[in-house]
Motif scaffolding. Structure first.
Motif, PDB file in Angstrom:
ATOM      1  N   PRO A  85       0.824  -1.218   0.000  1.00  0.00           N
ATOM      2  CA  PRO A  85       0.000   0.000   0.000  1.00  0.00           C
ATOM      3  C   PRO A  85       0.854   1.264   0.000  1.00  0.00           C
ATOM      4  O   PRO A  85       1.870   1.347   0.688  1.00  0.00           O
ATOM      5  CB  PRO A  85      -0.795  -0.131   1.306  1.00  0.00           C
ATOM      6  CG  PRO A  85      -0.869  -1.598   1.548  1.00  0.00           C
ATOM      7  CD  PRO A  85       0.448  -2.137   1.090  1.00  0.00           C
ATOM      8  N   GLY A  86       0.433   2.228  -0.784  1.00  0.00           N
ATOM      9  CA  GLY A  86       1.118   3.504  -0.839  1.00  0.00           C
ATOM     10  C   GLY A  86       2.345   3.540  -1.716  1.00  0.00           C
ATOM     11  O   GLY A  86       3.032   4.560  -1.781  1.00  0.00           O
ATOM     12  N   CYS A  87       2.641   2.450  -2.422  1.00  0.00           N
ATOM     13  CA  CYS A  87       3.815   2.437  -3.298  1.00  0.00           C
ATOM     14  C   CYS A  87       3.595   3.379  -4.478  1.00  0.00           C
ATOM     15  O   CYS A  87       2.471   3.750  -4.814  1.00  0.00           O
ATOM     16  CB  CYS A  87       4.074   1.022  -3.819  1.00  0.00           C
ATOM     17  SG  CYS A  87       2.831   0.444  -4.995  1.00  0.00           S
ATOM     18  N   ALA A  88       4.691   3.780  -5.098  1.00  0.00           N
ATOM     19  CA  ALA A  88       4.593   4.570  -6.321  1.00  0.00           C
ATOM     20  C   ALA A  88       4.093   3.684  -7.454  1.00  0.00           C
ATOM     21  O   ALA A  88       4.617   2.589  -7.673  1.00  0.00           O
ATOM     22  CB  ALA A  88       5.947   5.164  -6.676  1.00  0.00           C
ATOM     23  N   ILE A  89       3.076   4.144  -8.133  1.00  0.00           N
ATOM     24  CA  ILE A  89       2.573   3.466  -9.327  1.00  0.00           C
ATOM     25  C   ILE A  89       3.057   4.292 -10.513  1.00  0.00           C
ATOM     26  O   ILE A  89       2.557   5.395 -10.762  1.00  0.00           O
ATOM     27  CB  ILE A  89       1.042   3.354  -9.302  1.00  0.00           C
ATOM     28  CG1 ILE A  89       0.602   2.573  -8.056  1.00  0.00           C
ATOM     29  CG2 ILE A  89       0.527   2.671 -10.574  1.00  0.00           C
ATOM     30  CD1 ILE A  89      -0.882   2.674  -7.758  1.00  0.00           C
ATOM     31  N   ASP A  90       4.056   3.792 -11.198  1.00  0.00           N
ATOM     32  CA  ASP A  90       4.699   4.523 -12.286  1.00  0.00           C
ATOM     33  C   ASP A  90       4.240   3.971 -13.632  1.00  0.00           C
ATOM     34  O   ASP A  90       4.391   2.780 -13.901  1.00  0.00           O
ATOM     35  CB  ASP A  90       6.225   4.401 -12.189  1.00  0.00           C
ATOM     36  CG  ASP A  90       6.775   5.052 -10.931  1.00  0.00           C
ATOM     37  OD1 ASP A  90       6.319   6.150 -10.591  1.00  0.00           O
ATOM     38  OD2 ASP A  90       7.657   4.441 -10.285  1.00  0.00           O
ATOM     39  N   ILE A  91       3.709   4.853 -14.446  1.00  0.00           N
ATOM     40  CA  ILE A  91       3.256   4.454 -15.782  1.00  0.00           C
ATOM     41  C   ILE A  91       4.135   5.169 -16.810  1.00  0.00           C
ATOM     42  O   ILE A  91       3.989   6.371 -17.046  1.00  0.00           O
ATOM     43  CB  ILE A  91       1.784   4.827 -16.015  1.00  0.00           C
ATOM     44  CG1 ILE A  91       0.891   4.285 -14.900  1.00  0.00           C
ATOM     45  CG2 ILE A  91       1.325   4.305 -17.378  1.00  0.00           C
ATOM     46  CD1 ILE A  91      -0.563   4.704 -15.021  1.00  0.00           C
ATOM     47  N   PRO A  92       5.072   4.451 -17.440  1.00  0.00           N
ATOM     48  CA  PRO A  92       5.873   5.061 -18.503  1.00  0.00           C
ATOM     49  C   PRO A  92       5.033   5.179 -19.767  1.00  0.00           C
ATOM     50  O   PRO A  92       4.155   4.346 -20.026  1.00  0.00           O
ATOM     51  CB  PRO A  92       7.019   4.066 -18.678  1.00  0.00           C
ATOM     52  CG  PRO A  92       6.419   2.748 -18.303  1.00  0.00           C
ATOM     53  CD  PRO A  92       5.401   3.043 -17.226  1.00  0.00           C
ATOM     54  N   MET A  93       5.304   6.215 -20.544  1.00  0.00           N
ATOM     55  CA  MET A  93       4.493   6.447 -21.731  1.00  0.00           C
ATOM     56  C   MET A  93       5.369   6.763 -22.941  1.00  0.00           C
ATOM     57  O   MET A  93       6.492   7.246 -22.797  1.00  0.00           O
ATOM     58  CB  MET A  93       3.514   7.601 -21.484  1.00  0.00           C
ATOM     59  CG  MET A  93       2.522   7.335 -20.368  1.00  0.00           C
ATOM     60  SD  MET A  93       1.270   8.629 -20.178  1.00  0.00           S
ATOM     61  CE  MET A  93       2.257   9.939 -19.457  1.00  0.00           C
ATOM     62  N   THR A  94       4.843   6.470 -24.108  1.00  0.00           N
ATOM     63  CA  THR A  94       5.452   6.849 -25.372  1.00  0.00           C
ATOM     64  C   THR A  94       4.378   7.416 -26.278  1.00  0.00           C
ATOM     65  O   THR A  94       3.173   7.275 -26.018  1.00  0.00           O
ATOM     66  CB  THR A  94       6.116   5.646 -26.072  1.00  0.00           C
ATOM     67  OG1 THR A  94       5.134   4.598 -26.231  1.00  0.00           O
ATOM     68  CG2 THR A  94       7.297   5.114 -25.285  1.00  0.00           C
ATOM     69  N   HIS A  95       4.805   8.056 -27.353  1.00  0.00           N
ATOM     70  CA  HIS A  95       3.850   8.619 -28.321  1.00  0.00           C
ATOM     71  C   HIS A  95       2.973   7.513 -28.888  1.00  0.00           C
ATOM     72  O   HIS A  95       3.437   6.394 -29.120  1.00  0.00           O
ATOM     73  CB  HIS A  95       4.608   9.325 -29.446  1.00  0.00           C
ATOM     74  CG  HIS A  95       3.741  10.191 -30.300  1.00  0.00           C
ATOM     75  ND1 HIS A  95       2.916   9.682 -31.285  1.00  0.00           N
ATOM     76  CD2 HIS A  95       3.550  11.539 -30.293  1.00  0.00           C
ATOM     77  CE1 HIS A  95       2.265  10.676 -31.873  1.00  0.00           C
ATOM     78  NE2 HIS A  95       2.629  11.811 -31.293  1.00  0.00           N
ATOM     79  N   ILE A  96       1.720   7.814 -29.133  1.00  0.00           N
ATOM     80  CA  ILE A  96       0.771   6.780 -29.537  1.00  0.00           C
ATOM     81  C   ILE A  96       1.060   6.206 -30.929  1.00  0.00           C
ATOM     82  O   ILE A  96       0.646   5.080 -31.222  1.00  0.00           O
ATOM     83  CB  ILE A  96      -0.684   7.287 -29.476  1.00  0.00           C
ATOM     84  CG1 ILE A  96      -0.912   8.460 -30.428  1.00  0.00           C
ATOM     85  CG2 ILE A  96      -1.064   7.672 -28.044  1.00  0.00           C
ATOM     86  CD1 ILE A  96      -2.374   8.891 -30.545  1.00  0.00           C
ATOM     87  N   THR A  97       1.779   6.956 -31.771  1.00  0.00           N
ATOM     88  CA  THR A  97       2.078   6.437 -33.105  1.00  0.00           C
ATOM     89  C   THR A  97       3.556   6.511 -33.478  1.00  0.00           C
ATOM     90  O   THR A  97       3.967   5.882 -34.457  1.00  0.00           O
ATOM     91  CB  THR A  97       1.271   7.183 -34.198  1.00  0.00           C
ATOM     92  OG1 THR A  97       1.592   8.588 -34.134  1.00  0.00           O
ATOM     93  CG2 THR A  97      -0.223   6.978 -34.007  1.00  0.00           C
ATOM     94  N   SER A  98       4.356   7.257 -32.758  1.00  0.00           N
ATOM     95  CA  SER A  98       5.772   7.436 -33.097  1.00  0.00           C
ATOM     96  C   SER A  98       6.635   7.027 -31.913  1.00  0.00           C
ATOM     97  O   SER A  98       6.909   7.831 -31.020  1.00  0.00           O
ATOM     98  CB  SER A  98       6.052   8.892 -33.485  1.00  0.00           C
ATOM     99  OG  SER A  98       7.417   9.061 -33.813  1.00  0.00           O
TER     100      SER A  98
ATOM    101  N   VAL B 209       3.908   9.110 -15.713  1.00  0.00           N
ATOM    102  CA  VAL B 209       2.935   9.650 -14.756  1.00  0.00           C
ATOM    103  C   VAL B 209       2.998   8.759 -13.518  1.00  0.00           C
ATOM    104  O   VAL B 209       3.001   7.527 -13.618  1.00  0.00           O
ATOM    105  CB  VAL B 209       1.515   9.708 -15.352  1.00  0.00           C
ATOM    106  CG1 VAL B 209       1.015   8.354 -15.817  1.00  0.00           C
ATOM    107  CG2 VAL B 209       0.541  10.313 -14.352  1.00  0.00           C
ATOM    108  N   SER B 210       3.115   9.386 -12.361  1.00  0.00           N
ATOM    109  CA  SER B 210       3.320   8.650 -11.115  1.00  0.00           C
ATOM    110  C   SER B 210       2.331   9.115 -10.057  1.00  0.00           C
ATOM    111  O   SER B 210       2.114  10.318  -9.890  1.00  0.00           O
ATOM    112  CB  SER B 210       4.761   8.860 -10.625  1.00  0.00           C
ATOM    113  OG  SER B 210       5.020   8.092  -9.475  1.00  0.00           O
ATOM    114  N   PHE B 211       1.739   8.156  -9.345  1.00  0.00           N
ATOM    115  CA  PHE B 211       0.783   8.485  -8.295  1.00  0.00           C
ATOM    116  C   PHE B 211       0.795   7.371  -7.262  1.00  0.00           C
ATOM    117  O   PHE B 211       1.456   6.343  -7.443  1.00  0.00           O
ATOM    118  CB  PHE B 211      -0.622   8.689  -8.868  1.00  0.00           C
ATOM    119  CG  PHE B 211      -1.228   7.460  -9.484  1.00  0.00           C
ATOM    120  CD1 PHE B 211      -2.203   6.734  -8.825  1.00  0.00           C
ATOM    121  CD2 PHE B 211      -0.826   7.022 -10.741  1.00  0.00           C
ATOM    122  CE1 PHE B 211      -2.761   5.598  -9.372  1.00  0.00           C
ATOM    123  CE2 PHE B 211      -1.380   5.887 -11.316  1.00  0.00           C
ATOM    124  CZ  PHE B 211      -2.348   5.175 -10.620  1.00  0.00           C
ATOM    125  N   THR B 212       0.069   7.558  -6.180  1.00  0.00           N
ATOM    126  CA  THR B 212      -0.021   6.546  -5.131  1.00  0.00           C
ATOM    127  C   THR B 212      -1.474   6.332  -4.728  1.00  0.00           C
ATOM    128  O   THR B 212      -2.318   7.216  -4.912  1.00  0.00           O
ATOM    129  CB  THR B 212       0.781   6.939  -3.883  1.00  0.00           C
ATOM    130  OG1 THR B 212       0.218   8.131  -3.307  1.00  0.00           O
ATOM    131  CG2 THR B 212       2.245   7.194  -4.212  1.00  0.00           C
TER     132      THR B 212
END
Length: 203
Positions: free
Chosen positions: A129-142, A152-155
């Protein structure tokens, strides 16, 4: 196999107005939508076949989260970057987290919603509980657009519990504010590297 047992749905949004002490050209949103679910393999010593639960959970979770993420973005037409993540609680395996996001039955829900062609960047891990939830992202087509190499990071303070999994997707409405490091394709051209990572012979 029963459908997902969902304890809560969490959304996260941030809007960047100033970066590097300079106003951004347009407000940039970094967004996430997550479901906290009961681990369908909880209490089992080992499960060889994960597919029944994948089939019962993945599509439903995609259908649940994608509309919420699109609403945060103001509409699918504003999404330029995307990614996904899963965090399994202490009593589960990392494979349990991976199983529910690494399937086209889940990922294609987001990809198709925004007309994406790139792979969804991801993280999958075990934490509490309370850990960092990290979502790495890239461009949707490139995929080579470094401007959209984002996180984007949240807990969630009370998730995941030991018998739970957090399933999350993320989106960005633009690249990094004031991005100025070029992209991968420019490097490849300058260095004489083909798309298969082999060097172009000197003439």
């Amino acid at each position: 196999m029963t459908e997902p047992v969902i304890r809560k749905i969490v959304t996260y949004a941030e809007e960047v107005l100033v970066e590097g002490k300079r106003a951004v050209p347009r407000p940039t949103k970094f967004l996430a939508a997550a479901a906290v679910i009961r681990n369908p393999w909880r209490g089992e010593s080992f499960t060889d076949n994960l597919k029944p639960a994948i089939m019962a959970h993945a599509g439903i979770l995609g259908d649940l989260l994608v509309p919420r993420l699109m609403a945060l973005a103001g509409g699918k037409q504003f999404v330029e970057a995307y990614g996904k993540a899963a965090v399994v609680g202490a009593d589960g395996e990392v494979e349990h987290a991976s199983a529910l996001i690494h399937t086209l039955r889940f990922g294609n829900k987001l990809r198709e919603a925004v007309g994406g062609t790139s792979y969804l960047s991801f993280t999958n891990k075990r934490a509490g509980p309370g850990c960092a939830i990290d979502i790495p992202m890239t461009h949707i087509t490139s995929e080579g657009a470094r401007s959209h190499f984002l996180t984007v990071s949240f807990t969630i303070p009370d998730a995941p519990a030991a018998d739970e999994i957090v399933i999350a997707i993320g989106a960005g409405t633009a690249g990094r504010p004031h991005h100025r490091i070029g992209d991968r394709h420019e490097d490849m051209k300058e260095m004489g590297i083909r798309s298969n990572n082999t060097l172009v012979p000197a003439k």
